[in-house]
Motif scaffolding. Structure first.
Motif, PDB file in Angstrom:
ATOM      1  N   ILE A  76       0.841  -1.202   0.000  1.00 38.20           N
ATOM      2  CA  ILE A  76       0.000   0.000   0.000  1.00 38.20           C
ATOM      3  C   ILE A  76       0.875   1.250   0.000  1.00 38.20           C
ATOM      4  N   ARG A  77       1.978   1.232   0.737  1.00 40.56           N
ATOM      5  CA  ARG A  77       2.909   2.370   0.727  1.00 40.56           C
ATOM      6  C   ARG A  77       3.392   2.644  -0.698  1.00 40.56           C
ATOM      7  N   ASP A  78       3.810   1.599  -1.394  1.00 40.92           N
ATOM      8  CA  ASP A  78       4.304   1.761  -2.766  1.00 40.92           C
ATOM      9  C   ASP A  78       3.192   2.210  -3.710  1.00 40.92           C
ATOM     10  N   PHE A  79       2.004   1.635  -3.562  1.00 35.97           N
ATOM     11  CA  PHE A  79       0.869   2.023  -4.406  1.00 35.97           C
ATOM     12  C   PHE A  79       0.546   3.511  -4.221  1.00 35.97           C
ATOM     13  N   LYS A  80       0.468   3.944  -2.965  1.00 32.82           N
ATOM     14  CA  LYS A  80       0.135   5.338  -2.702  1.00 32.82           C
ATOM     15  C   LYS A  80       1.247   6.278  -3.186  1.00 32.82           C
ATOM     16  N   GLY A  81       2.491   5.867  -3.028  1.00 30.78           N
ATOM     17  CA  GLY A  81       3.603   6.698  -3.507  1.00 30.78           C
ATOM     18  C   GLY A  81       3.593   6.834  -5.016  1.00 30.78           C
ATOM     19  N   LEU A  82       3.404   5.705  -5.698  1.00 32.58           N
ATOM     20  CA  LEU A  82       3.367   5.701  -7.165  1.00 32.58           C
ATOM     21  C   LEU A  82       2.209   6.545  -7.692  1.00 32.58           C
ATOM     22  N   THR A  83       1.016   6.317  -7.165  1.00 29.74           N
ATOM     23  CA  THR A  83      -0.148   7.047  -7.671  1.00 29.74           C
ATOM     24  C   THR A  83      -0.077   8.525  -7.300  1.00 29.74           C
TER      25      THR A  83
END
Length: 182
Positions: A76-83
């Motif tokens: 989720i950290r990576d998803f939120k950072g990417l988006t």
């Protein structure tokens, strides 16, 4: 973050919700929704995300997911950072975005209030993960997700909300985003 809102069981399925800072209604245009669905699809295909339910509203996302790599927090950290990076750039470069200056100002203002952010903050930091520990909890959370656009008054039938897994379950329609039904 409260102790009860942590990813404790690394291999478990979770219901989470996360919102834009100040509940800014970013997701009012297909290109922003598409950024989210393509990013979720990327995570499914490349990061071990199993998606069991989702609903993308105008300013927040509901998700039932599992990390097959046993790292739900990192996923989720990576998803939120990417988006966050993608969406901020899209807004910044979108000459047709009538709310561009205001939205960027809101994100910059939120970023200045957060010592962890260097420029603009897109997502609120908390996710409130709730472990799905039984079929009853899964059905309750899935129903909540699917009823969200109905309760908001956007549609009268959950299947009619374009950016929801209600379409996958009700019509076997994976045109927006494929989910893990098995």
């Amino acid at each position: 973050m409260s102790r009860k809102y942590k990813f404790r069981e690394k291999s478990g399925a979770y219901f989470i919700s996360f919102a834009t800072v100040n509940w800014v209604d970013v997701f009012t245009r297909d290109l922003y929704y598409t950024c989210i669905t393509e990013s979720l699809d990327f995570c499914r295909k490349n990061k071990g995300m199993e998606i069991y339910g989702y609903c993308i509203m105008t300013n927040h996302i509901h998700l039932i997911f599992r990390s097959s790599l046993n790292d739900p927090s990192g996923l989720i950290r990576d998803f939120k950072g990417l988006t966050s990076r993608k969406l901020l750039k899209m807004i910044e470069e979108n000459a047709q975005e009538s709310r561009r200056e205001w939205m960027l100002w809101m994100f910059e203002r939120a970023g200045k209030k957060n010592s962890n952010v260097t420029n603009r903050q897109f997502w609120q930091q908390h996710n409130h993960p709730i472990e799905i520990w039984s079929l009853k909890v899964f059905e309750q959370k899935l129903n909540y997700i699917h009823q969200n656009p109905v309760k908001a008054g956007f549609v009268t039938d959950p299947i009619d909300w374009k950016y929801s897994s209600a379409r996958n379950y009700g019509n076997d329609d994976a045109t927006i985003l494929e989910i893990d039904l098995n």
